[in-house]
Design a protein around this motif. Sequence first.
Motif, mmCIF file in Angstrom:
data_model
loop_
_atom_site.group_PDB
_atom_site.id
_atom_site.type_symbol
_atom_site.label_atom_id
_atom_site.label_comp_id
_atom_site.label_asym_id
_atom_site.label_seq_id
_atom_site.Cartn_x
_atom_site.Cartn_y
_atom_site.Cartn_z
ATOM 1 N N GLU A 92 -13.752 8.418 5.708
ATOM 2 C CA GLU A 92 -13.265 8.304 7.076
ATOM 3 C C GLU A 92 -12.890 9.662 7.671
ATOM 4 O O GLU A 92 -12.313 10.521 6.986
ATOM 5 C CB GLU A 92 -12.040 7.383 7.126
ATOM 6 N N ASN A 93 -13.217 9.819 8.948
ATOM 7 C CA ASN A 93 -12.874 11.026 9.705
ATOM 8 C C ASN A 93 -11.451 10.849 10.236
ATOM 9 O O ASN A 93 -11.241 10.416 11.358
ATOM 10 C CB ASN A 93 -13.883 11.196 10.860
ATOM 11 N N ILE A 94 -10.463 11.178 9.396
ATOM 12 C CA ILE A 94 -9.071 10.874 9.729
ATOM 13 C C ILE A 94 -8.619 11.588 11.001
ATOM 14 O O ILE A 94 -8.033 10.977 11.901
ATOM 15 C CB ILE A 94 -8.131 11.227 8.558
ATOM 16 N N ALA A 95 -8.888 12.889 11.103
ATOM 17 C CA ALA A 95 -8.460 13.637 12.298
ATOM 18 C C ALA A 95 -9.092 13.060 13.554
ATOM 19 O O ALA A 95 -8.439 12.898 14.589
ATOM 20 C CB ALA A 95 -8.818 15.110 12.145
ATOM 21 N N GLY A 96 -10.381 12.732 13.479
ATOM 22 C CA GLY A 96 -11.070 12.139 14.621
ATOM 23 C C GLY A 96 -10.497 10.785 14.982
ATOM 24 O O GLY A 96 -10.314 10.461 16.162
ATOM 25 N N ILE A 97 -10.192 9.979 13.970
ATOM 26 C CA ILE A 97 -9.633 8.648 14.206
ATOM 27 C C ILE A 97 -8.253 8.746 14.856
ATOM 28 O O ILE A 97 -7.928 7.971 15.767
ATOM 29 C CB ILE A 97 -9.581 7.854 12.891
ATOM 30 N N ILE A 98 -7.450 9.715 14.413
ATOM 31 C CA ILE A 98 -6.141 9.932 15.033
ATOM 32 C C ILE A 98 -6.330 10.296 16.509
ATOM 33 O O ILE A 98 -5.636 9.789 17.394
ATOM 34 C CB ILE A 98 -5.373 11.051 14.306
ATOM 35 N N GLY A 99 -7.292 11.182 16.793
ATOM 36 C CA GLY A 99 -7.573 11.569 18.173
ATOM 37 C C GLY A 99 -8.087 10.410 19.004
ATOM 38 O O GLY A 99 -7.720 10.260 20.176
ATOM 39 N N LEU B 185 -4.617 6.355 8.828
ATOM 40 C CA LEU B 185 -5.782 5.546 9.187
ATOM 41 C C LEU B 185 -5.358 4.142 9.588
ATOM 42 O O LEU B 185 -5.783 3.614 10.626
ATOM 43 C CB LEU B 185 -6.748 5.494 8.002
ATOM 44 N N ASP B 186 -4.502 3.530 8.784
ATOM 45 C CA ASP B 186 -4.050 2.166 9.062
ATOM 46 C C ASP B 186 -3.248 2.097 10.359
ATOM 47 O O ASP B 186 -3.382 1.143 11.138
ATOM 48 C CB ASP B 186 -3.203 1.649 7.898
ATOM 49 N N GLU B 187 -2.411 3.094 10.583
ATOM 50 C CA GLU B 187 -1.595 3.103 11.800
ATOM 51 C C GLU B 187 -2.468 3.271 13.045
ATOM 52 O O GLU B 187 -2.240 2.614 14.069
ATOM 53 C CB GLU B 187 -0.555 4.222 11.729
ATOM 54 N N ALA B 188 -3.473 4.137 12.960
ATOM 55 C CA ALA B 188 -4.386 4.338 14.092
ATOM 56 C C ALA B 188 -5.138 3.050 14.410
ATOM 57 O O ALA B 188 -5.283 2.662 15.577
ATOM 58 C CB ALA B 188 -5.364 5.467 13.786
ATOM 59 N N ARG B 189 -5.598 2.380 13.377
ATOM 60 C CA ARG B 189 -6.323 1.117 13.567
ATOM 61 C C ARG B 189 -5.413 0.077 14.222
ATOM 62 O O ARG B 189 -5.836 -0.660 15.119
ATOM 63 C CB ARG B 189 -6.830 0.604 12.217
ATOM 64 N N PHE C 295 -5.053 16.438 4.592
ATOM 65 C CA PHE C 295 -6.513 16.521 4.507
ATOM 66 C C PHE C 295 -7.115 15.522 3.521
ATOM 67 O O PHE C 295 -8.310 15.528 3.263
ATOM 68 C CB PHE C 295 -6.928 17.936 4.067
ATOM 69 N N GLY C 296 -6.286 14.643 2.979
ATOM 70 C CA GLY C 296 -6.729 13.786 1.884
ATOM 71 C C GLY C 296 -7.798 12.776 2.250
ATOM 72 O O GLY C 296 -8.020 12.436 3.413
ATOM 73 N N ASN C 297 -8.470 12.290 1.206
ATOM 74 C CA ASN C 297 -9.429 11.206 1.326
ATOM 75 C C ASN C 297 -8.647 9.901 1.290
ATOM 76 O O ASN C 297 -7.875 9.652 0.359
ATOM 77 C CB ASN C 297 -10.421 11.274 0.157
ATOM 78 N N ALA C 298 -8.839 9.084 2.295
ATOM 79 C CA ALA C 298 -8.053 7.845 2.396
ATOM 80 C C ALA C 298 -8.318 6.873 1.257
ATOM 81 O O ALA C 298 -7.573 5.901 1.083
ATOM 82 C CB ALA C 298 -8.337 7.168 3.737
ATOM 83 N N SER C 299 -9.343 7.121 0.453
ATOM 84 C CA SER C 299 -9.633 6.248 -0.682
ATOM 85 C C SER C 299 -8.962 6.726 -1.966
ATOM 86 O O SER C 299 -8.996 6.023 -2.986
ATOM 87 C CB SER C 299 -11.152 6.168 -0.914
ATOM 88 N N SER C 300 -8.347 7.906 -1.918
ATOM 89 C CA SER C 300 -7.678 8.443 -3.100
ATOM 90 C C SER C 300 -6.306 7.793 -3.266
ATOM 91 O O SER C 300 -5.632 7.469 -2.290
ATOM 92 C CB SER C 300 -7.512 9.961 -2.976
ATOM 93 N N ILE C 301 -5.868 7.645 -4.535
ATOM 94 C CA ILE C 301 -4.608 6.934 -4.780
ATOM 95 C C ILE C 301 -3.407 7.870 -4.884
ATOM 96 O O ILE C 301 -2.270 7.401 -4.920
ATOM 97 C CB ILE C 301 -4.703 6.074 -6.058
ATOM 98 N N HIS C 302 -3.635 9.178 -4.913
ATOM 99 C CA HIS C 302 -2.501 10.099 -4.992
ATOM 100 C C HIS C 302 -1.820 10.228 -3.628
ATOM 101 O O HIS C 302 -2.285 9.681 -2.622
ATOM 102 C CB HIS C 302 -2.938 11.470 -5.525
ATOM 103 N N ARG C 303 -0.723 10.984 -3.587
ATOM 104 C CA ARG C 303 0.108 11.053 -2.392
ATOM 105 C C ARG C 303 -0.661 11.569 -1.179
ATOM 106 O O ARG C 303 -0.532 11.025 -0.068
ATOM 107 C CB ARG C 303 1.336 11.937 -2.644
ATOM 108 N N THR C 304 -1.461 12.620 -1.366
ATOM 109 C CA THR C 304 -2.216 13.178 -0.247
ATOM 110 C C THR C 304 -3.202 12.150 0.311
ATOM 111 O O THR C 304 -3.370 12.018 1.521
ATOM 112 C CB THR C 304 -2.969 14.456 -0.678
ATOM 113 N N GLY C 305 -3.822 11.395 -0.581
ATOM 114 C CA GLY C 305 -4.726 10.337 -0.142
ATOM 115 C C GLY C 305 -3.993 9.212 0.546
ATOM 116 O O GLY C 305 -4.464 8.656 1.550
ATOM 117 N N ARG C 306 -2.805 8.871 0.018
ATOM 118 C CA ARG C 306 -2.032 7.782 0.618
ATOM 119 C C ARG C 306 -1.542 8.140 2.015
ATOM 120 O O ARG C 306 -1.462 7.276 2.896
ATOM 121 C CB ARG C 306 -0.845 7.413 -0.283
#
Length: 386
Positions: free
Chosen positions: A238-245, A47-51, A30-41
């Motif tokens: 970023e809407n990570i779940a939506g982007i994955i979908g 996000l990068d893989e989906a793109r 559920f992390g924020n893709a801008s966060s530097i901790h593990r959940t964010g990473r």
Amino acid sequence: MERIYLDHAATSPLHPDVLEAMMPYLTEVFGNASSIHRTGRRARQALDEARAHIATELHVTPNTILFTSGGTEADNIALIGYAKANQHKGRHIITTQIEHHAVLHTCEQLEQEGFDVTYLPVDETGMISLDDFDQALRSDTILVSIMYGNNEVGTVQPISELGLKLKDHQAALHTDAIQAAGSLDLSIHQLHVDLLSVSAHKLNGPKGIGFLYVGEDITITPPFYGGEQERKRRAGTENIAGIIGLADSFVRASKEQIQKNEQYRTYKELFSAILKQEEIDFSINGHPSKSLPHILNISFPRVNVESMLVNLDLAGIEASSGSACTAGSIEPSHVLTAMFGEKNERAKTAIRYSFGIGNSEFEIETAARETAKIVKRYQKQQPFIV
């Protein structure tokens, strides 16, 4: 009552495999893709893989994919973002009379801001004329926005030819490929476009997510301001779940394109054959060969569209109209009006059937025979007054 859903051009059901792919990003990742901790990473990696997956299908680099909240925002960013960033080169834009309202209303807004917009006409098949385009193109034209496949009648425009015509011109080419995605090849090197819009919910993906391809050398003004997401082109977490979908549905649709197109063409032929067999009066709208395989737009003379849709719905068949129905009145679709004229009955008696996941030949045959039954009742009555 079993329902037969034949309105996939409006929206499509979420593919169960797409939902499965999204679930981890709605729960533990559920992390924020801008966060530097593990959940964010972990979110950033997804996000990068989906793109990258989307970019691979388009044969472009990942940094050209800009995630949006859907097709409307993608179209808006393409038109407003590009026009404002490049107005020093000119203020003339070319589009067509049959674009989606996400483009038409955006062009109208740009006109209010001093831009000059040319709306190309179409013939009775919904096709633009390349000669008309050549005459409309000016030295101060900065943007051309023409949809790839029409969402109402399915007509496919000559986007690649337009791209080649603009190769030595300053104007950028944008195409709304929202309805065409999954049916037509969107390889950028073949289309020769600079901007391209796609929305997930037309592809058995989630609603509220889409993307805009923005060419490497294309400059756009951001639609709003905040963080530095999407290379400073679109602020917001970023809407990570939506982007994955979105990525999963887009890649899946691309891989299944040939098989699905063949299946939907069979459905079109079956539906039309049954109507002929039932000896009812009808006309198919759109180009006879250059058309999206999943859209079948039919005009039924002397038929009241609003009542027709109600009767179809009562019979368990869900289709839509080429008209915008409001309480007590029906205004013809701007697409059909552009094709046939305001007073032409054909523009006022159109029903759109659009096929997709879950449909079967049995459903198509059932829908066609029920359609014929309803149409016969109307066509035996007094002539429909337009």
